[in-house]
Design an enzyme around this catalytic site. Sequence first.
Site: not given
Ligand SMILES: O=c1[nH]c(=O)c2[nH]c(=O)[nH]c2[nH]1
Length: 310
Positions: A12, A57-58, A166, A183, A231, A257, A259
Amino acid sequence: MPTILGQNQYGKAENRVVKITRDGDTHHIKDLNVSVALSGDLEEVHLSGSNANCLPTDTTKNTVYAFAKEYGIESAEQFGIHLARHFVSSQEPIKRARIRIEEYAWERIETSDGNSRFIGADEVKHSFVRKGQEVRLTEITYDGENWQVISGLKDLIVMNSTNSEFWGYIKDQYTTLKEAYDRILATQVASRWRFNWTSDEQRMPNWERSYEQVKKHMLQAFAETYSLSLQQTLYQMGSRIINNRSEVDEIRFSLPNKHHFLVDLEPFGLKNDTAEGAVYYAADRPYGLIEATVLRDGVEARIPMDLTNL
Ligand SMILES: O=c1[nH]c(=O)c2[nH]c(=O)[nH]c2[nH]1
């Protein structure tokens, strides 16, 4: 054409259990979503229709609720371990149990005097607001001998409004991204970490404390890393946890990410400069998706690559 039965499991899913514990007139809440998946000698159930080996399952649902009442819920992990052990050890045909649990956190509503512990009004002892933050997760797997506990969280949304850059990336004929030296870095953390507790003989981790500590290190590493990419931040978060929590051998992250793009305000004669505090457009899609596992040196990776349906 002959066919054979491949991997199968049943149980369940999404049993919503709310357990109130009363400590005098102070109440405590555990709010779980428990999914049971059993496997074992279940060929005949599929092939001939004999249900002789089938625990309904009950029944698995009823067991979840009965265990919550009889034994309480100390932690999601402890509750899942208890259930998994029960299904495998009490029913001969059941050879493996997987219990997945989501936990929703509640916190006490503060009284008007701002103190929820020393109060005249008694509603704070039993009035809660659901925490808007992350959902806690665990998955317990037991085969009658070995345990695998993978816990985690999802929907933990975090942002650094600076200390993120970045630049220096590959540029080909399709690259339009401008290098960023200041950023916003924002993400919605989904993570799973695997405990090295695998047998009853070993001392069990303190699950509640472990969760709090893993989350603390995760957030502190996010905040304290001066980031050159998401990363790099991910790796810092993972290694901080592996280095500080000996009960965890492996951790995986799936980090969208989120953005934040500087809005072009030039048409209105306005300079939109990060140094002075800028205006951003928070894009919801598409998003970069950064995923990786961080492991203790020498251990085997076991957490699946795709966290979305875990
Ligand atoms: O931290 C980031 N890693 C990426 O691999 C990546 N690629 C991207 O366009 N912006 C970012 N920012």
